[in-house]
Design a protein around this motif. Structure first.
Motif, mmCIF file in Angstrom:
data_model
loop_
_atom_site.group_PDB
_atom_site.id
_atom_site.type_symbol
_atom_site.label_atom_id
_atom_site.label_comp_id
_atom_site.label_asym_id
_atom_site.label_seq_id
_atom_site.Cartn_x
_atom_site.Cartn_y
_atom_site.Cartn_z
ATOM 1 N N SER A 41 8.877 -0.898 -3.439
ATOM 2 C CA SER A 41 7.897 0.174 -3.584
ATOM 3 C C SER A 41 8.453 1.540 -3.194
ATOM 4 C CB SER A 41 6.661 -0.114 -2.730
ATOM 5 O OG SER A 41 6.977 -0.048 -1.356
ATOM 6 N N TYR A 42 9.632 1.572 -2.597
ATOM 7 C CA TYR A 42 10.214 2.815 -2.107
ATOM 8 C C TYR A 42 10.966 3.541 -3.216
ATOM 9 C CZ TYR A 42 9.538 1.207 2.738
ATOM 10 O OH TYR A 42 9.022 0.790 3.928
ATOM 11 N N ALA A 43 10.942 4.861 -3.159
ATOM 12 C CA ALA A 43 11.908 5.630 -3.925
ATOM 13 C C ALA A 43 13.227 5.623 -3.149
ATOM 14 C CB ALA A 43 11.433 7.058 -4.131
ATOM 15 N N ALA B 291 18.082 10.166 -7.500
ATOM 16 C CA ALA B 291 17.005 9.366 -6.922
ATOM 17 C C ALA B 291 16.376 8.511 -8.002
ATOM 18 C CB ALA B 291 15.953 10.264 -6.273
ATOM 19 N N ILE B 292 15.698 7.436 -7.561
ATOM 20 C CA ILE B 292 15.099 6.487 -8.504
ATOM 21 C C ILE B 292 13.831 5.914 -7.901
ATOM 22 C CG2 ILE B 292 16.530 4.583 -7.601
ATOM 23 C CD1 ILE B 292 16.737 3.561 -10.523
ATOM 24 N N THR B 293 12.786 5.789 -8.737
ATOM 25 C CA THR B 293 11.544 5.179 -8.274
ATOM 26 C C THR B 293 11.614 3.659 -8.394
ATOM 27 O OG1 THR B 293 10.520 5.192 -10.456
ATOM 28 C CG2 THR B 293 10.237 7.175 -9.082
ATOM 29 N N TRP B 294 10.554 3.006 -7.935
ATOM 30 C CA TRP B 294 10.523 1.548 -7.986
ATOM 31 C C TRP B 294 10.577 1.046 -9.414
ATOM 32 C CZ3 TRP B 294 6.773 -1.348 -10.437
ATOM 33 C CH2 TRP B 294 5.644 -0.645 -10.872
ATOM 34 N N SER C 181 12.224 2.554 -11.782
ATOM 35 C CA SER C 181 13.484 3.041 -12.349
ATOM 36 C C SER C 181 13.395 4.338 -13.118
ATOM 37 C CB SER C 181 14.170 1.952 -13.190
ATOM 38 O OG SER C 181 14.577 0.877 -12.350
ATOM 39 N N THR C 182 12.401 5.159 -12.795
ATOM 40 C CA THR C 182 12.447 6.550 -13.236
ATOM 41 C C THR C 182 13.495 7.259 -12.401
ATOM 42 O OG1 THR C 182 10.109 6.521 -13.829
ATOM 43 C CG2 THR C 182 11.143 8.682 -13.485
ATOM 44 N N THR C 183 14.344 8.047 -13.056
ATOM 45 C CA THR C 183 15.472 8.649 -12.345
ATOM 46 C C THR C 183 15.424 10.173 -12.348
ATOM 47 O OG1 THR C 183 16.816 8.556 -14.349
ATOM 48 C CG2 THR C 183 16.994 6.701 -12.815
ATOM 49 N N PHE C 184 16.167 10.740 -11.420
ATOM 50 C CA PHE C 184 16.209 12.186 -11.232
ATOM 51 C C PHE C 184 17.596 12.496 -10.676
ATOM 52 C CE2 PHE C 184 15.258 16.378 -10.418
ATOM 53 C CZ PHE C 184 15.009 16.720 -9.094
ATOM 54 N N TYR C 185 18.272 13.494 -11.277
ATOM 55 C CA TYR C 185 19.645 13.793 -10.894
ATOM 56 C C TYR C 185 19.805 15.263 -10.521
ATOM 57 C CZ TYR C 185 20.914 9.361 -13.096
ATOM 58 O OH TYR C 185 21.031 8.034 -13.429
ATOM 59 N N ALA C 186 20.776 15.506 -9.671
ATOM 60 C CA ALA C 186 21.249 16.873 -9.506
ATOM 61 C C ALA C 186 21.837 17.299 -10.839
ATOM 62 C CB ALA C 186 22.295 16.945 -8.406
ATOM 63 N N GLY C 187 21.475 18.493 -11.286
ATOM 64 C CA GLY C 187 21.834 18.888 -12.640
ATOM 65 C C GLY C 187 23.320 18.848 -12.938
ATOM 66 N N SER C 188 24.121 19.202 -11.953
ATOM 67 C CA SER C 188 25.565 19.282 -12.179
ATOM 68 C C SER C 188 26.215 17.907 -12.292
ATOM 69 C CB SER C 188 26.214 20.063 -11.036
ATOM 70 O OG SER C 188 25.977 19.409 -9.801
ATOM 71 N N LEU C 189 25.497 16.862 -11.881
ATOM 72 C CA LEU C 189 26.080 15.520 -11.844
ATOM 73 C C LEU C 189 25.573 14.621 -12.969
ATOM 74 C CD1 LEU C 189 25.893 14.882 -8.007
ATOM 75 C CD2 LEU C 189 27.832 15.710 -9.348
ATOM 76 N N LYS C 190 24.495 15.017 -13.576
ATOM 77 C CA LYS C 190 23.950 14.194 -14.656
ATOM 78 C C LYS C 190 24.970 14.068 -15.775
ATOM 79 C CE LYS C 190 19.761 13.524 -17.347
ATOM 80 N NZ LYS C 190 18.432 14.063 -17.704
#
Length: 123
Positions: A31-33, A50-53, A55-64
């Protein structure tokens, strides 16, 4: 209480790849991000991904595009695949867990932290 243990760091040449793992204890892991951060010597701790339970993801723009975060809830593990590594990626990489399950790049939103694993990119 959640305990996080990172592994998979090491020395790699520029252009190489590494896959970091973060093993979590605790029944509520799914249940944790989960997030990855990194900290180079003398610098602040920076958000990586980062990723939700679910698997929605979020990246630092320079690393995506070079880094990919994923998780296996059945194994209580989150991963960070790092490709095309550069010397400036050298840092201690930390895994973190957020109880509220919300994606965030803010270190203060995370409740639990691992001890970190060193990644060194050098020829």
């Amino acid at each position: 209480q959640v305990q996080l243990v990172e592994s998979g760091g090491g020395l790699v040449q520029p252009g190489g790849s590494l896959r970091l793992s973060c093993a979590a204890s605790g029944r509520t892991f799914s249940s944790y991000a989960m997030g990855w951060f990194r900290q180079a010597p003398g610098k602040e701790r920076d958000f990586v991904a980062a990723i939700t339970w679910e698997s929605t993801t979020f990246y630092a723009g320079s690393l995506k595009g070079r880094f990919t975060i994923s998780r296996d809830n059945a194994k209580n593990t989150v991963f960070l695949q790092m490709n095309a590594l550069k010397p400036e990626d050298t840092a201690v990489y930390y895994c973190a867990a957020a109880r509220d399950g919300v994606l965030s790049r803010n270190v203060d939103r995370y409740d639990y932290w691992g001890q970190g694993t060193q990644v060194t990119v050098s020829s």
